[in-house]
Scaffold this motif. Structure first.
Motif, short mmCIF file in Angstrom:
data_model
loop_
_atom_site.label_atom_id
_atom_site.label_comp_id
_atom_site.label_asym_id
_atom_site.label_seq_id
_atom_site.Cartn_x
_atom_site.Cartn_y
_atom_site.Cartn_z
N SER A 229 0.85 -1.19 0.00
CA SER A 229 0.00 0.00 0.00
C SER A 229 0.89 1.24 0.00
O SER A 229 2.07 1.17 0.35
N LEU A 259 -5.05 -5.33 0.90
CA LEU A 259 -6.46 -5.58 1.18
C LEU A 259 -7.17 -6.17 -0.04
O LEU A 259 -7.96 -7.11 0.07
N LYS A 260 -6.85 -5.64 -1.21
CA LYS A 260 -7.54 -6.06 -2.44
C LYS A 260 -7.13 -7.44 -2.92
O LYS A 260 -7.93 -8.14 -3.54
N ARG A 262 -6.89 -10.10 -1.53
CA ARG A 262 -7.73 -11.16 -0.98
C ARG A 262 -8.90 -11.50 -1.90
O ARG A 262 -9.49 -12.57 -1.79
N ARG A 290 -1.51 -13.49 1.06
CA ARG A 290 -2.89 -13.03 1.20
C ARG A 290 -3.74 -13.33 -0.04
O ARG A 290 -4.97 -13.29 0.05
#
Length: 344
Positions: A229, A259-260, A262, A290
């Motif tokens: 990020s 986060l994305k 996933r 992830r």
């Protein structure tokens, strides 16, 4: 092209210095004004004036973030001169298309010979945060000949000959426009579209692969030396752990790839240069862990640097091996198992 590494490390320091000087001068004047007003009129008016000053400083920092992240004018003349694939004897078309908001984008479509252009994969290439797509042509030559694929090189808004100014949502929109363009062509095999992203381009590719209407058009994803990020990178480059505690709304550009990832279900190859001194290799490892794709592989390359991992022995052969295995054993995305970690 090593200039991009030096640029990303040195230019933020210079910009932050200029910003700090402006904010220091601005803040000093306001503190003095608040003190005088407090002495003359009391604390309430001075308090509101101080709040206003804080808002203005935050606004300056917020709108300067684009200058810290995007460097389309480095090296000089990158906005007016884009090296053409013909310099490397690659057959190409210079293409213009429109992004979702009407911004005109410049692209190179590099095709294999007509008798096999519709029988090979097509790679959609997303570049990093500096220069233009023409600066990546040496790598493109290797992909073109070693992988035997067509290649669409997309130039984000505000880069090269594309119109507009770069922004996070704008780059995401441009990526969708590139994939839409490929699906509009009738001379390629749209069942085998590879989305490739390096560095900032990796964050753009991840976002594209999270959109259900677009992920179903992607055969596989290749991510190289990308980050988790922008907040994570800011804390690393500026060297302050305090940044980890800032709320997300402070960041104009976030690129929340960790986060994305996933939500990514397409087959994914993670290429990690272990000699990368800009984006820490553990970030690539974390993205790999992830990722919920049932078919994923991480390819650590011991001497690979941030921008020159593709120079290393075995680079193209391992990409080709990944694609061949994918073709021979198409994975079921709903399965939870994945491939083991590979090494060169």
């Amino acid at each position: 092209m090593s200039f991009r590494i030096r640029l990303v490390r040195s230019r933020p320091v210079k910009l932050l210095g200029n910003i700090a000087m402006k904010c220091w001068a601005f803040s000093g004047a306001y503190v003095l004004a608040c003190f005088l007003l407090y002495w003359l009129y009391g604390g309430v008016f001075a308090f509101f004036l101080l709040c206003f000053a804080t808002t203005v400083v935050a606004g300056i920092l917020y709108h300067t973030e684009d200058q810290l992240l995007y460097h389309p004018e480095a090296p000089a003349n990158s906005r007016v001169y884009v090296p053409a694939p013909s310099m490397y004897r690659l057959p190409y078309q210079s293409v213009y298309t429109r992004s979702g908001d009407g911004t005109t984008l410049h692209m190179f479509f590099i095709s294999q010979p007509p008798d096999k252009a519709n029988k090979v994969p097509t790679l959609l290439f997303f570049h990093g945060n500096a220069g233009n797509m023409g600066h990546r042509l040496q790598n493109i030559v290797g992909l073109y000949h070693s992988i035997q694929c067509n290649i669409l090189m997309l130039e984000y808004r505000g880069f090269g000959l594309s119109q507009g100014a770069p922004s996070e949502e704008g780059l995401y929109m441009d990526a969708r426009a590139g994939l839409d363009y490929l699906n509009s062509r009738t001379d390629i095999n749209t069942n085998e579209i590879i989305v490739f992203g390096r560095s900032l381009g990796g964050a753009v590719a991840i976002d594209l692969a999270t959109k259900p209407e677009y992920s179903q058009r992607i055969w596989c994803l290749i991510l190289e030396n990308t980050f988790t990020s922008i907040p994570d990178m800011a804390a690393l480059l500026i060297g302050s752990k305090l940044l980890q505690y800032l709320p997300l709304f402070v960041y104009k550009n976030k690129y929340m790839s960790l986060l994305k990832i996933r939500s990514v279900s397409v087959p994914t190859l993670f290429i990690s240069g272990l000699a990368d001194t800009l984006v820490p290799p553990p970030m690539m490892t974390e993205l790999y862990k992830r990722c919920r794709s049932s078919c994923k592989r991480i390819l650590p390359i011991p001497d690979g640097t941030h921008n020159e991992t593709w120079h290393q022995s075995g680079y193209y052969q391992n990409i080709l091996s990944f694609l061949n295995e994918l073709r021979e054993n198409p994975p079921a995305r709903e399965l939870s198992s994945h491939w083991d970690i590979d090494h060169i």
